[in-house]
Design an enzyme around this catalytic site. Structure first.
Site, PDB file in Angstrom:
ATOM      1  N   GLU A   1      23.360 106.250 -12.919  1.00 19.26           N
ATOM      2  CA  GLU A   1      23.272 104.789 -13.100  1.00 19.26           C
ATOM      3  C   GLU A   1      21.808 104.375 -13.230  1.00 19.26           C
ATOM      4  O   GLU A   1      20.976 104.850 -12.467  1.00 19.26           O
ATOM      5  CB  GLU A   1      23.870 104.003 -11.917  1.00 19.26           C
ATOM      6  CG  GLU A   1      25.358 103.994 -11.844  1.00 19.26           C
ATOM      7  CD  GLU A   1      25.871 103.213 -10.642  1.00 19.26           C
ATOM      8  OE1 GLU A   1      25.194 102.248 -10.210  1.00 19.26           O
ATOM      9  OE2 GLU A   1      26.929 103.590 -10.105  1.00 19.26           O
TER      10      GLU A   1
ATOM     11  N   HIS B   1      34.593 105.303  -5.776  1.00 20.71           N
ATOM     12  CA  HIS B   1      33.558 104.278  -6.014  1.00 20.71           C
ATOM     13  C   HIS B   1      33.940 103.042  -5.219  1.00 20.71           C
ATOM     14  O   HIS B   1      34.217 101.971  -5.756  1.00 20.71           O
ATOM     15  CB  HIS B   1      33.432 103.967  -7.510  1.00 20.71           C
ATOM     16  CG  HIS B   1      32.127 103.329  -7.885  1.00 20.71           C
ATOM     17  ND1 HIS B   1      31.288 103.810  -8.867  1.00 20.71           N
ATOM     18  CD2 HIS B   1      31.532 102.207  -7.409  1.00 20.71           C
ATOM     19  CE1 HIS B   1      30.232 103.019  -8.971  1.00 20.71           C
ATOM     20  NE2 HIS B   1      30.345 102.050  -8.103  1.00 20.71           N
TER      21      HIS B   1
ATOM     22  N   GLU C   1      27.487 106.910  -3.988  1.00 15.95           N
ATOM     23  CA  GLU C   1      26.583 106.191  -3.085  1.00 15.95           C
ATOM     24  C   GLU C   1      27.104 105.998  -1.654  1.00 15.95           C
ATOM     25  O   GLU C   1      27.379 104.868  -1.203  1.00 15.95           O
ATOM     26  CB  GLU C   1      26.245 104.818  -3.688  1.00 15.95           C
ATOM     27  CG  GLU C   1      25.603 104.925  -5.034  1.00 15.95           C
ATOM     28  CD  GLU C   1      25.139 103.584  -5.557  1.00 15.95           C
ATOM     29  OE1 GLU C   1      25.516 102.543  -5.016  1.00 15.95           O
ATOM     30  OE2 GLU C   1      24.366 103.591  -6.529  1.00 15.95           O
TER      31      GLU C   1
ATOM     32  N   ASN D   1      21.390 107.495  -8.932  1.00 13.67           N
ATOM     33  CA  ASN D   1      21.435 106.092  -9.388  1.00 13.67           C
ATOM     34  C   ASN D   1      20.093 105.454  -9.021  1.00 13.67           C
ATOM     35  O   ASN D   1      19.759 105.365  -7.837  1.00 13.67           O
ATOM     36  CB  ASN D   1      22.572 105.334  -8.690  1.00 13.67           C
ATOM     37  CG  ASN D   1      23.941 105.839  -9.101  1.00 13.67           C
ATOM     38  OD1 ASN D   1      24.059 106.680  -9.988  1.00 13.67           O
ATOM     39  ND2 ASN D   1      24.979 105.314  -8.465  1.00 13.67           N
TER      40      ASN D   1
ATOM     41  N   TYR E   1      17.451 102.142  -9.565  1.00 15.89           N
ATOM     42  CA  TYR E   1      17.275 100.767 -10.022  1.00 15.89           C
ATOM     43  C   TYR E   1      15.880 100.227  -9.779  1.00 15.89           C
ATOM     44  O   TYR E   1      15.352  99.455 -10.563  1.00 15.89           O
ATOM     45  CB  TYR E   1      18.311  99.854  -9.356  1.00 15.89           C
ATOM     46  CG  TYR E   1      19.702 100.077  -9.882  1.00 15.89           C
ATOM     47  CD1 TYR E   1      20.533 101.066  -9.355  1.00 15.89           C
ATOM     48  CD2 TYR E   1      20.177  99.335 -10.958  1.00 15.89           C
ATOM     49  CE1 TYR E   1      21.805 101.287  -9.856  1.00 15.89           C
ATOM     50  CE2 TYR E   1      21.447  99.553 -11.481  1.00 15.89           C
ATOM     51  CZ  TYR E   1      22.245 100.543 -10.925  1.00 15.89           C
ATOM     52  OH  TYR E   1      23.499 100.770 -11.425  1.00 15.89           O
TER      53      TYR E   1
ATOM     54  N   ARG F   1      30.881 107.646 -17.785  1.00 13.04           N
ATOM     55  CA  ARG F   1      31.150 107.807 -16.356  1.00 13.04           C
ATOM     56  C   ARG F   1      32.011 106.659 -15.868  1.00 13.04           C
ATOM     57  O   ARG F   1      31.641 105.498 -16.024  1.00 13.04           O
ATOM     58  CB  ARG F   1      29.842 107.863 -15.563  1.00 13.04           C
ATOM     59  CG  ARG F   1      30.069 107.967 -14.073  1.00 13.04           C
ATOM     60  CD  ARG F   1      28.797 108.006 -13.259  1.00 13.04           C
ATOM     61  NE  ARG F   1      29.144 107.969 -11.828  1.00 13.04           N
ATOM     62  CZ  ARG F   1      28.653 107.072 -10.971  1.00 13.04           C
ATOM     63  NH1 ARG F   1      27.804 106.152 -11.376  1.00 13.04           N
ATOM     64  NH2 ARG F   1      29.042 107.066  -9.706  1.00 13.04           N
TER      65      ARG F   1
HETATM   66  O1  LIG Z   1      24.379  96.613  -8.381  1.00 12.38           O
HETATM   67  C1  LIG Z   1      24.578  97.256  -9.602  1.00 12.38           C
HETATM   68  C2  LIG Z   1      25.348  98.555  -9.395  1.00 12.38           C
HETATM   69  C3  LIG Z   1      26.793  98.330  -8.929  1.00 12.38           C
HETATM   70  O2  LIG Z   1      27.465  97.461  -9.810  1.00 12.38           O
HETATM   71  C4  LIG Z   1      27.477  99.710  -8.874  1.00 12.38           C
HETATM   72  O3  LIG Z   1      28.869  99.625  -8.611  1.00 12.38           O
HETATM   73  C5  LIG Z   1      26.855 100.566  -7.787  1.00 12.38           C
HETATM   74  O4  LIG Z   1      27.128 101.949  -7.991  1.00 12.38           O
HETATM   75  C6  LIG Z   1      25.378 100.306  -7.685  1.00 12.38           C
HETATM   76  N1  LIG Z   1      24.566 100.912  -6.842  1.00 12.38           N
HETATM   77  C7  LIG Z   1      23.377 100.356  -6.979  1.00 12.38           C
HETATM   78  C8  LIG Z   1      22.221 100.814  -6.166  1.00 12.38           C
HETATM   79  N2  LIG Z   1      21.655  99.900  -5.315  1.00 12.38           N
HETATM   80  C9  LIG Z   1      22.216  99.052  -4.377  1.00 12.38           C
HETATM   81  C10 LIG Z   1      21.433  98.600  -3.342  1.00 12.38           C
HETATM   82  C11 LIG Z   1      21.950  97.742  -2.399  1.00 12.38           C
HETATM   83  C12 LIG Z   1      23.260  97.322  -2.502  1.00 12.38           C
HETATM   84  C13 LIG Z   1      24.049  97.765  -3.550  1.00 12.38           C
HETATM   85  C14 LIG Z   1      23.526  98.650  -4.486  1.00 12.38           C
HETATM   86  C15 LIG Z   1      23.419  99.394  -7.936  1.00 12.38           C
HETATM   87  N3  LIG Z   1      24.692  99.388  -8.372  1.00 12.38           N
END
Ligand SMILES: OC[C@@H]1[C@@H](O)[C@H](O)[C@@H](O)c2nc(CNc3ccccc3)cn21
Length: 453
Positions: free
Chosen positions: A351, A122, A167, A292, A294, A78
């Site tokens: 993700e 993105h 996102e 996505n 985390y 991706r």
């Molecule tokens: O932060 C890690 C990755 C980022 O590098 C990616 O470009 C992005 O798609 C991405 N989204 C999240 C999801 N969470 C999030 C929460 C608050 C601020 C930014 C990301 C994490 N991540």
């Protein structure tokens, strides 16, 4: 996970990246600047003054990176396209060298048996469109559909899985409400407008795909399960607001054709009465949704803006370098919520990953010269989260693939190069790539189709 997992036939094992985070050369070969080119060169916006001017130099090293993907056995990759490489002014004139870069990358992926998943947006909006109002201008739905059409005509057929937006929540919350991300606005009035136009643009791009494309298209959202800190009415209400604001704000209009009612409660006078026809545009049939994941949030009532909610740190929890709790059960819970709320739409984990401390340079074996990066915490995180995906599949959720964030250590937006999410280590001084122990572990997971978790 109760048994040796066997993932469904055809399940895609991949990794994910984004253009501005890995490519470098943001103005090469006729490309126009994006809002991140500008943001990164605005003093004080980026940790350590880091920029995406070089990043992982993927714009020049993409052949080497595809070779590494093949060596790991990835079956999917991706990535995102930089809109301003394709249309330097955002609309109108197409830059053929920009299209060629992605065309060559896609061909190399296909030659190596790797399925491309292409994200159209993105976060790197062309600066020229930001000058015309960007996501605050309703015309952006047409601008985005125009750009999407250029890419559909160039790549559809070789690319069979398209993503409109990555996102929208982060784009709006980070870029228009709190200002931590480009374009750095801080306005509770602008945030809902940007949010709504993102979804209108999503709908316009999907509608254009139905006229031009022959394969699949979806939306990628970042969602986090919200658990109340207590059963008090205040904490329950705060949790409901937090859930609506992050998890339903985009999926509801895209899949159900309306916003959750909490958004009017959250934004009050700053929440417009949207025209009904907007939801006809936004709610287009999707072939899949990308999730996505985390971390989770334990949520309590608090005086905060705009949610009047706060996250409660878990005293016994394990946290990553970005301050996110490691909570794999949240992924299984979230996937079951998705199925209950939106039905059996196919899902990709687009993700999942973690930043733990990795050294700036790899260890070198003095006898053999072999380089190594040990990252046991990342292996543990990935094992548990892939296990949660397996459990959700066993519970009936139609998960079709898993994209590890990220292929490479890369530019973590305004945190610069301080956070390393990659399964492949990047020495930014030399651009040397070193597969971490987690990459070798993931290769075994892929080779055994999940049996060797
Ligand atoms: O932060 C890690 C990755 C980022 O590098 C990616 O470009 C992005 O798609 C991405 N989204 C999240 C999801 N969470 C999030 C929460 C608050 C601020 C930014 C990301 C994490 N991540």
């Amino acid at each position: 996970m109760s048994q040796t997992p066997v993932f469904p036939e055809g399940f895609l094992w991949g990794a994910a990246t984004a253009a501005h985070q890995i490519e470098g050369s943001p103005l090469a070969d006729g490309a126009g600047p994006s809002i991140w080119t500008r943001f990164a060169h605005t003093p004080g916006m980026m940790l350590n003054g880091d920029t995406g001017d070089v990043a992982c130099d993927h714009y020049n090293r993409w052949r080497e990176d595809v070779k590494l993907m093949r060596e790991l056995g990835l079956t999917a990759y991706r990535f995102s396209v930089s809109w301003s490489r394709i249309l330097p002014e955002g609309t109108g004139r197409v830059n053929p060298k920009g299209v060629d870069f992605y065309s060559r990358l896609v061909d190399a992926l296909l030659e190596n048996g790797i399925e491309p998943l292409l994200t159209l947006y993105h976060w790197d909006l062309p600066a020229a469109l930001d000058d015309r109002g960007g996501w605050l201008n309703r015309d952006i739905a047409d601008w985005f559909a125009e750009y999407a059409g250029v890419m559909y005509r160039a790549l559809d057929g070789r690319v069979k899985k398209w993503v409109t937006l990555n996102e929208p929540w982060v784009v709006t919350d980070g870029g228009y409400l709190h200002g931590a991300l480009a374009p750095g606005h801080r306005s509770r009035f602008e945030a809902p407008i940007a949010s709504h136009n993102l979804m209108r643009a999503h709908g316009a791009a999907v509608k254009a795909y139905r006229e031009l494309g022959k394969h699949e298209i979806g939306l990628v959202v970042n969602i986090e399960p919200k658990y109340p800190a207590s059963d008090s009415a205040e904490d329950q209400a705060a949790t409901r607001r937090a859930h609506a604001y992050m998890n339903e704000q985009y999926l509801h209009p895209a899949l159900l054709g309306h916003y959750p009612p909490e958004l009017k409660e959250i934004f009050g006078e700053a929440w417009p009465d949207w025209p009904a026809e907007d939801f006809e545009l936004i709610k287009q049939k999707l072939d899949f949704v990308g999730i996505n994941y985390y971390t989770r949030n334990v949520t309590r009532a608090a005086e905060s803006y705009p949610l009047n909610a706060a996250m409660v740190k878990q005293p016994l929890g394990t946290y990553t370098e970005t301050g996110w709790e490691v909570f794999p059960q949240g992924l299984a819970d979230l996937l079951l919520w998705f199925k209950r709320t939106y039905g059996d739409l196919p899902v990709y984990i687009t993700e999942n990953g973690a930043a733990f401390f990795d050294p700036p340079t790899a260890d070198v074996d003095p006898r053999t010269g072999a380089r190594r990066v040990r990252d046991p915490l990342r292996i543990d995180y990935l094992r548990k989260h892939i296990g949660a995906v397996y459990d959700a599949i066993q519970a009936g959720v139609d998960v079709r693939g898993y994209m590890l964030w990220s292929l490479l250590d890369n530019l973590e937006w305004s945190l610069g190069y301080s956070k390393r999410f990659g399964m492949i280590h990047v020495n930014y001084a030399t651009q040397e790539r070193t597969p971490k122990d987690s990459a070798r572990w993931y290769a075994e997971v892929i080779r055994t189709h999940g049996r060797k978790l």
